[in-house]
Design a protein around this motif. Structure first.
Motif, PDB file in Angstrom:
ATOM      1  N   UNK A  39       0.523  -8.201  -0.612  1.00 56.57           N
ATOM      2  CA  UNK A  39      -0.875  -8.044  -0.996  1.00 56.57           C
ATOM      3  C   UNK A  39      -1.217  -6.570  -1.065  1.00 56.57           C
ATOM      4  N   UNK A  40      -1.872  -6.067  -2.073  1.00 56.28           N
ATOM      5  CA  UNK A  40      -2.288  -6.765  -3.293  1.00 56.28           C
ATOM      6  C   UNK A  40      -1.116  -6.920  -4.276  1.00 56.28           C
ATOM      7  N   UNK A  41      -1.181  -7.965  -5.039  1.00 52.02           N
ATOM      8  CA  UNK A  41      -0.154  -8.289  -6.026  1.00 52.02           C
ATOM      9  C   UNK A  41      -0.477  -7.534  -7.318  1.00 52.02           C
ATOM     10  N   UNK A  42       0.439  -6.683  -7.754  1.00 51.09           N
ATOM     11  CA  UNK A  42       0.197  -5.911  -8.982  1.00 51.09           C
ATOM     12  C   UNK A  42       0.392  -6.803 -10.200  1.00 51.09           C
ATOM     13  N   UNK A  43      -0.002  -6.278 -11.343  1.00 53.18           N
ATOM     14  CA  UNK A  43       0.120  -7.032 -12.584  1.00 53.18           C
ATOM     15  C   UNK A  43       1.582  -7.360 -12.886  1.00 53.18           C
TER      16      UNK A  43
ATOM     17  N   UNK B 175      -9.677 -11.786  -5.076  1.00 55.94           N
ATOM     18  CA  UNK B 175      -9.987 -10.361  -5.233  1.00 55.94           C
ATOM     19  C   UNK B 175      -9.156  -9.521  -4.272  1.00 55.94           C
ATOM     20  N   UNK B 176      -8.888 -10.083  -3.076  1.00 52.54           N
ATOM     21  CA  UNK B 176      -8.050  -9.389  -2.101  1.00 52.54           C
ATOM     22  C   UNK B 176      -6.574  -9.465  -2.490  1.00 52.54           C
ATOM     23  N   UNK B 177      -6.173 -10.614  -3.039  1.00 50.02           N
ATOM     24  CA  UNK B 177      -4.763 -10.861  -3.337  1.00 50.02           C
ATOM     25  C   UNK B 177      -4.284 -10.104  -4.574  1.00 50.02           C
TER      26      UNK B 177
ATOM     27  N   UNK C 151      -6.992  -5.450  -9.928  1.00 45.39           N
ATOM     28  CA  UNK C 151      -7.878  -5.731 -11.069  1.00 45.39           C
ATOM     29  C   UNK C 151      -7.121  -6.138 -12.347  1.00 45.39           C
ATOM     30  N   UNK C 152      -5.996  -5.509 -12.602  1.00 47.81           N
ATOM     31  CA  UNK C 152      -5.224  -5.839 -13.810  1.00 47.81           C
ATOM     32  C   UNK C 152      -4.676  -7.265 -13.724  1.00 47.81           C
ATOM     33  N   UNK C 153      -4.199  -7.642 -12.556  1.00 49.27           N
ATOM     34  CA  UNK C 153      -3.665  -8.991 -12.366  1.00 49.27           C
ATOM     35  C   UNK C 153      -4.782 -10.037 -12.462  1.00 49.27           C
ATOM     36  N   UNK C 154      -5.972  -9.708 -11.929  1.00 51.84           N
ATOM     37  CA  UNK C 154      -7.106 -10.621 -12.053  1.00 51.84           C
ATOM     38  C   UNK C 154      -7.500 -10.798 -13.511  1.00 51.84           C
ATOM     39  N   UNK C 155      -7.428  -9.717 -14.265  1.00 54.34           N
ATOM     40  CA  UNK C 155      -7.727  -9.770 -15.695  1.00 54.34           C
ATOM     41  C   UNK C 155      -6.751 -10.724 -16.397  1.00 54.34           C
TER      42      UNK C 155
END
Length: 108
Positions: free
Chosen positions: A80-84, A40-42, A45-49
């Protein structure tokens, strides 16, 4: 030894095994929560998706990606954070590296 003693020992043995299993489950759950918090830190939200969509299609690949992301972040080799977009570029690098390692044997 009488039957009651044997029953009591078996019961204690089973209880001990159950407690060990519960401890292992709790430890796995704790590790999973820590991993999710780090991701979640790295990742944005788009990249996590995107990672979740990868997990649905290829769970083993997603797990490997997660480990690599966490290792890179811990080593300080990741912005960090890594974008999509950055995440997509990283995935391309990893995918191309995997393709290079593939060895095909053609029998004649």
């Amino acid at each position: 030894m009488d039957i009651e003693e044997i029953k009591r020992r078996k019961l204690l043995e089973l209880q001990k095994k159950l407690q060990e299993e519960q401890a292992k489950q709790e430890q796995l759950l704790e590790m999973e929560l820590q991993k999710k918090a780090l991701l979640k830190k790295i990742l944005t939200p788009e990249a996590r998706e995107r990672l979740e969509r990868i997990r649905m299609a290829r769970p083993e690949f997603a797990a490997a990606i997660e480990l690599q992301l966490i290792q890179l972040a811990q080593l300080g080799r990741l912005k960090i954070p890594l974008t999509d977009e950055e995440f997509k570029a990283l995935l391309e690098k990893i995918a191309s590296a995997k393709r290079k390692r593939e060895i095909k044997i053609v029998r004649k």
